[in-house]
Structure formats: structure tokens, C-alpha cells
Design a protein around this motif. Structure first.
Motif, PDB file in Angstrom:
ATOM      1  N   VAL A   1     -11.512   4.583  11.743  1.00 28.02           N
ATOM      2  CA  VAL A   1     -10.952   3.448  11.012  1.00 28.02           C
ATOM      3  C   VAL A   1     -12.100   2.667  10.371  1.00 28.02           C
ATOM      4  CG1 VAL A   1      -9.624   1.326  11.198  1.00 28.02           C
ATOM      5  CG2 VAL A   1      -9.013   3.321  12.579  1.00 28.02           C
TER       6      VAL A   1
ATOM      7  N   GLU B   1      -8.829  -0.470   3.721  1.00 21.23           N
ATOM      8  CA  GLU B   1      -7.575  -0.134   4.392  1.00 21.23           C
ATOM      9  C   GLU B   1      -6.505  -1.090   3.907  1.00 21.23           C
ATOM     10  OE1 GLU B   1      -7.403   2.255   6.749  1.00 21.23           O
ATOM     11  OE2 GLU B   1      -9.514   2.617   7.171  1.00 21.23           O
TER      12      GLU B   1
ATOM     13  N   ASP C   1       0.658   1.141   8.113  1.00 22.41           N
ATOM     14  CA  ASP C   1      -0.151   1.978   8.994  1.00 22.41           C
ATOM     15  C   ASP C   1       0.450   3.374   9.067  1.00 22.41           C
ATOM     16  OD1 ASP C   1      -1.729   3.084  10.844  1.00 22.41           O
ATOM     17  OD2 ASP C   1      -1.034   1.862  12.532  1.00 22.41           O
TER      18      ASP C   1
ATOM     19  N   ASN D   1      -5.988   6.686   5.887  1.00 20.79           N
ATOM     20  CA  ASN D   1      -6.389   5.693   4.906  1.00 20.79           C
ATOM     21  C   ASN D   1      -5.500   5.874   3.681  1.00 20.79           C
ATOM     22  OD1 ASN D   1      -8.044   5.038   2.324  1.00 20.79           O
ATOM     23  ND2 ASN D   1      -8.948   3.829   3.957  1.00 20.79           N
ATOM     24  N   ASN D   2      -4.700   4.858   3.382  1.00 23.42           N
ATOM     25  CA  ASN D   2      -3.655   5.014   2.364  1.00 23.42           C
ATOM     26  C   ASN D   2      -4.218   5.265   0.971  1.00 23.42           C
ATOM     27  OD1 ASN D   2      -1.616   4.664   4.230  1.00 23.42           O
ATOM     28  ND2 ASN D   2      -1.829   2.439   4.126  1.00 23.42           N
TER      29      ASN D   2
END
Lengths: 432, 367
Positions: free
Chosen positions: A239, A170, A174, A178-179
Motif C-alpha cells: 500500500v 490511492e 478499496d 491501486n485504482n
């Protein structure tokens, strides 16, 4: 030409043989939809999709190598044993010699290469059928696994487990997703659009009949839609979870090997050897070398698959690799490869593997026992291949028939067969 | 070419952004690991039970008992067996599926005790309680409870019965024996063997009992996968190599399947039947004991074990801590797991009728 025919002809590539490919993808979609309904939406939930990829990446990696082996007209029964042998060697090496885990991975790949060279030598240069060589290998390396490991289960260090159970980290702002997975999805979308646009331009340059614009757009929308959907699913898991590392390894391998088998001389030689070894040899293909490298490559991929499984299981055990060869072979044949060699594609095998994986997963989610799951999987394998054989006899479309026909039409010296089953319609050299 | 790339990037970025914007984002805390945990859960929740392949009667019986017992208690049971060939991978996938389906407790009879830590960790993160059934799951802090029969005691009972049986047949030693142990990937194999050796070792040291082949190490005695054919082959070899003109008095066998394979081998070689231990009270072995062939077995009543496990699930459902009676012995390599141990019972021809009186399947065999 009617719009329907346009669609049929162009949506998933060029020729009739794509009907088979289309059939496979259609089957895959049908299975997804079926289980999505039967399991009340569990099938496409993020955590299940993530688990599905983690659970099957090693089988799909084996299927890549197995496809090339089968296309070359061989078979490899030893992959499970090689995976188990490599797994225990790497686990022991890391535990007893304190090898850092990246070195452990290299060590494992080296073992795979060594075993592959051994098997390739017997197949290519001594001329023992691959069935026999790998049957021997199956016994040899299964015994090796038990000899080295004393049939114990040996745990592997935390760092090593990343290749089997790790995720993209991660980072960044935010976004609720998940970028890195989003970036990966973006790259895939760009690649799809770029390829479509390039394909159109190439056709124009070659003065070929252009694909109607609306079909291009439809095709792009469908593919981009699927990728965006899958990306969002993977990016929105719990997450700490995202697109699994093993999935990235798989994707990289699929892209690299698809390119190799489709667009390079070396890759086409494999098809030539499988289609007609004599003719290939007379046309200047180095028969022995192709056979050697195909067998060697399979063992390296088996070693990698073994390490990924060990990483995911957190330990190497004596039961690793049991029955993997059969899963990989089934995936390749469901994906449209011919038993006689010379025919098949990487993407087809991956789709075949995914069909099996989804069946397994969906039935498990429904709580069907493994006894019945095995029965169902057996029937699916038989039906998928049976349908192709039947269609061929009926004179309808068949990947096997349509491709052998194009074989005869082309100049036999330059074998460019069977790429009909690919999505890329224009078989030109790589631009740029 | 650059223009083309630019175009495709633009299209791609727009598509992805547009869809991200209308996406729903992460599931958030829906599967939150609120680690307080002792709140209990709904009485009709899904309970997962993952068992090894159907290779012994015991697992099949356990599966049926779990299905019925959990249903009776008002839960939704999901009992799964691993496949015959790809056991570990199957079990891993099954446990993951159970987490996906929202199971509150997962009971695991592990196929390979050390290869489940990733799946068990994922279960824990999703707030699922994990109970190790019969076999302790190793190298992970994510096992909550362990329920099993006292397996060291099992070994002790087997060793003692072996000595008693040989003494009854032949009052004075030295006795020739051979040792067998279970699958090396089963955590319990070593425990059985150590338990038996704790009784036999003093006698071996005294010279009263002799392992005639000299194969005393667990690596030499192990039978991979608890397979009958493995035990039979090893016994065949021992008979040819060691017992050409010696008499074999007793064989330590860790369970009934192997005990019968050993007896088959001895009978095939035309030798007199030695005293053979066993475990699990399988139907064929109980028949064999009543017929005077196999000497003893262990009654680890699967009914009691399953009942104890379901009681644990019920306690968790109500939000209570399940009953345990051993919080010091069972270290799995990452932590000491709270354990409930049940006492095993040794059964010979003498007490068979009494021991199986409550067992509907075995009781008629002892009459």
C-alpha cells in the motif's frame, strides 16, 4: 499458406524483418522466465517490478533520444554530463532561490534546451562531427557540474522527488488494488484492442489481404494478457506503492516519440537523413534543421533523465550521470539500430534497454557481483549485434538487409524505410 | 469510429474485470512495518551488505570479512560492491534488491552519503534495520545505527603526528606544510580535516607552521573521489608553483593512497621527502613506513569494525538493542543517529611491529 507461416508472418507485424523484433521480445521473455526460476519468483514480484521501472526509467528515456540521434547517423557522448549539470543547477536553484519545484523542472528543461541548441549548432551548422562536439560537451558539462556544485551533494525538496520516486496516489473505493493503476491498465487494453480492430478495418478498406481472424484474436489475447498481468502486478504492491510516476513519464514519451518517428513527416526525415544524407537533402529534407533538432532533443531528454535521477536519489551528487551514455547507447544497439544510421525503432530500443535492465536486476537478485555483471552485459551487447551482422552475411533475415532492400524498391524521393520493424502492418496515413 | 471504440472498450473492460476478479489482491501485511520491531528475527536470515566500488584494499577486505563472519554466525550473507563507474545507481539498485530478497538487516557503506534516502526509506517500510557502516547516511530518519572509527580523532592523530615528525627532523620551525583532504562527497573528509586542523590551527596562528601555498580551505585541498592521480597532480602543481627554492617539511594527507601519490610526486620532482601522514594501514604504505618514507598511518583495524557490526546484527537478531557509545554527536540532518565509535591508533616506524602484531598480512612486513 500454412497456419504456421500465417502465424510467423502476422503475429508480430508484417515482414521478415519482424523476425528480429520477435527475436528481441523472445529474448526478453526468455530472460524473464530464466530469472523468475533462478530467483525463486522474486523477479516478477510487485515490489521488484516497481523497483525495476524506477531504477531504469531514466536510462530508457535517454535511449529514446539516443535512438533518434543514432538513426540520424550521429552519437551523443555528453548525455551523462548534461544530466549531471542540469541536476546540480536545478538542485541549487531550488535550494538557493527557493524556486517552487514545478518551476525547477521547467528551469531544468530550459537548460537542456539551451545546451542542446549549443551542441546542435556545432553539429548542424558548423559541421563538426557529433562525436567531437559531444566529447567536448562531456568534459564541459562534467566540469560545469563540479564548478557549480563544488563537487558537493545538494539535496532537493520533497515535492520534486515525486518525479523520481513518486507513485500514483490511492483513491476511490478499496478494491484491494491501486485504482488508478487499474484504470491505466484498462486504458492500455482498450488501446490495444482498438488498434487491432482499426488495423483490420484499414486493411479491408484498402483491399489488402486480411489477417486471419484467429491470428488477430491470438495476438490480442497475448498482448491483453501481458498488460493485465503487468497491471495487476503494479497495482498490488505494498500500500502506497503502485505504477511509478517516472514510469508514466516514460510511457508517455515512448508513445509520443513512437508516433512521431513512425507516422509523421518530421520523424521520417530523421530516417532519411541517416540512411543517405545527400539523397535526403536532394529530396527536400532540411538536413541542417533535422540534425539541429535531433541533437537538441537529446539534450532536453538528458536534462529530464538527470532530474528524474536526482529526484529518486533525493540529492544531486558529483557522480551523477557517470557512464549513462554507454547504457543508453547499448540499449539502442541491442534493440536493433544500425551503427551506420537510418535504422532502428523506439520500441526496439526500449526492449533493448529492458533486456539490459532485467539482466542487471536478475543477476543482482542472485547475488552476482558487479564485476561479473559487467562482463555478462558486455558479452550480451557483443552477441546481440554480432548475431545480426552474422545473419546478414549468411543471407538470412536481418533487419539491416531487409530494410535496405525495401529502400531500393520504394521510390527514393519519399523515404518510408524501416517501418518494417514496427508492429503496425499497414503504413497508411493516420485515420480521422 | 465510435462503434469501434465502444467495441474495444467492452472487450477491454471484460478482460480486465475477469482477471481482476481472480487476482489475489495486495500482498497485504506480508511486509508489514510492525514498528515494535524489537522481536528479533530468524537466526538464518538474509543479511545484506552494500559496499562502495572496489577502489581500496579496505573495502575488499571488509567484504570478505563480512561474508565469512556472517556465515560463521549462521546468517546468509549477501555482500555486494558498487560498479566502478555507475557507483551510486548500482548501490541504489543493490539495496532495493536486498529488500526484495527479504533481508532483515542491511549494512551500508555508502558511495554517496546523501543519495540513498529513498532506498533506505523503502527498506525501513519493509521492516528492515539499516546500519550505516563507516560512512553516515545523510538527510534521512531511516538509519538505525552508525558504526565507525572516531574520525575526528583520526584527524587529530594525523595532525599531531605531522607536528611530532617535523620536530624530530628539524628541532625548530617555522615549518612549511601543505594540506590535502579527501573526496568532498564523502561525509568523513571534512571530519578528518577538521580534526587535523584542530591540532594544526594553533600552530599556524602562532606562525610556527606555514601553509606556503596559502591553500587552507577544504575546497582547495579536496581530492575528488579519493583518486591518487588527483593528489599527484595537485602536489606536482604545488611543487612547481611554491617550492622552487623553499623546503617542504610536511604534508597532511588524509589516507595512504593519497600519501603515496604525494610521495611519488615529491620523488619525481627530486625533492627531499617530507613528513607525510596517512590512514588505513594499506600494505604498500606499511612497507613505505618501515622503509622510512611515509611517516605515519592510522590503524583502523577493519577486523574490529566488521566484528562490531556483526555483533550489532546479532543483537538485533536476538531482539536486543545493540550496544552504542555515542547518542549525541552524529546528526545526519534528519536525526541524531545512535553510534558505536571505535578508537583509531596512530602508527609510525617506532610502533609498527607492536601495532600490527595481530595482523597476519601486515605483521611480517614489520619484521
Amino acid at each position: 499458406m500454412s497456419r504456421l507461416k500465417d502465424l510467423q508472418k502476422n503475429l508480430f507485424g508484417g515482414t521478415t524483418s519482424n523476425a528480429r523484433q520477435f527475436g528481441m521480445i523472445f529474448t526478453l521473455v526468455a530472460i524473464v522466465v530464466l530469472f523468475q526460476i533462478l530467483t525463486d519468483g522474486l523477479t516478477l514480484r510487485s515490489d521488484n517490478l516497481i523497483a525495476l521501472f524506477q531504477q531504469n526509467s531514466y536510462i530508457l528515456i535517454l535511449a529514446i533520444g539516443m535512438l533518434m540521434v543514432i538513426v540520424a547517423g550521429h552519437i551523443d557522448l555528453s548525455v551523462g554530463s548534461i544530466a549531471a549539470f542540469t541536476g546540480i543547477m536545478v538542485a541549487k536553484a531550488m535550494a538557493e532561490w527557493n524556486l517552487p519545484w514545478p518551476v525547477g523542472i521547467l528551469f531544468g528543461l530550459a537548460i537542456g534546451a539551451l545546451i542542446g541548441a549549443w551542441q546542435g549548432f556545432w553539429v548542424a551548422y558548423i559541421g563538426v562531427p557529433a562525436f567531437i562536439v559531444t566529447l567536448a560537451g562531456m568534459l564541459l558539462f562534467r566540469g560545469g557540474n563540479q564548478f557549480i556544485g563544488n563537487a558537493n551533494t545538494v539535496p532537493v525538496p520533497e515535492g520534486f522527488r515525486v518525479i523520481g520516486s513518486g507513485f500514483l496516489p490511492e483513491t476511490g473505493p478499496d478494491t484491494g488494488y491501486n485504482n488508478l493503476t487499474l484504470l491505466l491498465g484498462l486504458a492500455a487494453v482498450i488501446a490495444i484492442v482498438w488498434r487491432e480492430l482499426k488495423g483490420r478495418r484499414t486493411r479491408k478498406e484498402m483491399n489488402a489481404e486480411p489477417i486471419p481472424m484467429w491470428i488477430s484474436i491470438l495476438r490480442m489475447v497475448v498482448m491483453v494478457g501481458v498488460i493485465v498481468f503487468v497491471t495487476l502486478r503494479f497495482a498490488s504492491g505494498r500500500v502506497g506503492t503502485s505504477f511509478p510516476v517516472s514510469g508514466i513519464i516514460l510511457a508517455a514519451l515512448v508513445l509520443a516519440y513512437s508516433f512521431y518517428t513512425r507516422n509523421t513527416a518530421g520523424g521520417r526525415h530523421i530516417y532519411a537523413v541517416g540512411g543517405n544524407p545527400r539523397a535526403a537533402e536532394l529530396s527536400g529534407v532540411k538536413l541542417k534543421r533535422v540534425n539541429f533538432y535531433v541533437m537538441m532533443n537529446m539534450s532536453v531528454l538528458a536534462a529530464l533523465a538527470g532530474m528524474i535521477f536526482v529526484a529518486r536519489s533525493a540529492a544531486s551528487g558529483p557522480q551523477d550521470g557517470n557512464g549513462w551514455e554507454l547504457d543508453a547507447i547499448a540499449a539502442v544497439f541491442i534493440g536493433g539500430a544500425a551503427v551506420t544510421g537510418g535504422i532502428g525503432t523506439i520500441s526496439g530500443s526500449i526492449v533493448g534497454g529492458l533486456v539490459m535492465a532485467l539482466l542487471n536486476n536478475g543477476l543482482q537478485l542472485m547475488g552476482v557481483g558487479t564485476d561479473r555483471v559487467q562482463i555478462i552485459k558486455g558479452l550480451v551487447l557483443l552477441l546481440a549485434v554480432g548475431l545480426d551482422v552474422y545473419n546478414k552475411r549468411q543471407g538470412r533475415f536481418s533487419i539491416i538487409g531487409s530494410i535496405t532492400r525495401s529502400f531500393h524498391r520504394d521510390t527514393p524521393a519519399v523515404p518510408t524505410p524501416s517501418s518494417g520493424a514496427e508492429r503496425e502492418p499497414a503504413k497508411t496515413t493516420v485515420a480521422g | 469510429m465510435r462503434k469501434l471504440l465502444g467495441k474495444s472498450m467492452a472487450v477491454g473492460a471484460i478482460a480486465l474485470l475477469a482477471l481482476t476478479a481472480c487476482g489475489s489482491g495486495r500482498d497485504g501485511g506480508s511486509s508489514g512495518s510492525d514498528s515494535g520491531g524489537s522481536k528479533g528475527f530468524a537466526a538464518n536470515s538474509l543479511i545484506g551488505v552494500a559496499l562502495p566500488a572496489k577502489t581500496s584494499e579496505n573495502w575488499v577486505l571488509a567484504g570478505d570479512l563480512f561474508t565469512n563472519g556472517l556465515k560463521e554466525a549462521g546468517f546468509q550473507p549477501n555482500v555486494q560492491y558498487a560498479g566502478a563507474s555507475t557507483t551510486v545507481a548500482d548501490q541504489q539498485a543493490q539495496i532495493t534488491s536486498m529488500v526484495t530478497k527479504g533481508a532483515k538487516v542491511i549494512v551500508i557503506g555508502a558511495t554517496d552519503a546523501a543519495q540513498l534516502s529513498t532506498q533506505v526509506a523503502a527498506a525501513h517500510q519493509a521492516g528492515v534495520k539499516v546500519i550505516a557502516y563507516d560512512r553516515l547516511i545523510l538527510n534521512t530518519p531511516d538509519v538505525d545505527y552508525y558504526v565507525a572509527f572516531d574520525n575526528f580523532k583520526v584527524g587529530q592523530l594525523q595532525g599531531q603526528a605531522l607536528l611530532d615528525g617535523m620536530k624530530a627532523k628539524k628541532p625548530n620551525g617555522p615549518y612549511n606544510i601543505e594540506l590535502f583532504s579527501g573526496s568532498p562527497d564523502d561525509n568523513n573528509s571534512k571530519v578528518f580535516f577538521d580534526g587535523a586542523m584542530s591540532v594544526l590551527k594553533p600552530e599556524i596562528d602562532k606562525g610556527n607552521v606555514v601553509v606556503a601555498s596559502g591553500q587552507k580551505d577544504i575546497k582547495q585541498t579536496a581530492i575528488q573521489g579519493w583518486k591518487a592521480e588527483g593528489a599527484q597532480a595537485r602536489m606536482d602543481q604545488l611543487l612547481t608553483s611554491t617550492y622552487g627554492n623553499k623546503e617542504l617539511d610536511g604534508v597532511l594527507s588524509p589516507n595512504d593512497t593519497l600519501a603515496r601519490a604525494i610521495l611519488t610526486s615529491v620523488k619525481g620532482a627530486g625533492k627531499p621527502i617530507p613528513v607525510v601522514s596517512g590512514q588505513d594501514s594499506e600494505v604498500e604504505s606499511v612497507k613505505s613506513i618501515v622503509a622510512g618514507e611515509q611517516y605515519m598511518t592510522i590503524n583502523k583495524d577493519t577486523r574490529t569494525l566488521v566484528k562490531q557490526t556483526i555483533d550489532m546484527v546479532k543483537a538485533l537478531q536476538a531482539g536486543n538493542a545493540p550496544q552504542v557509545n555515542d547518542t549525541t554527536t552524529y546528526n545526519n540532518g534528519a536525526k541524531v543517529v545512535d553510534t558505536f565509535l571505535l578508537p583509531p591508533v596512530a602508527v609510525t616506524k617506532a610502533n609498527a611491529a607492536e601495532a600490527y602484531a595481530n595482523d597476519p598480512k601486515l605483521a611480517p612486513l614489520t619484521k
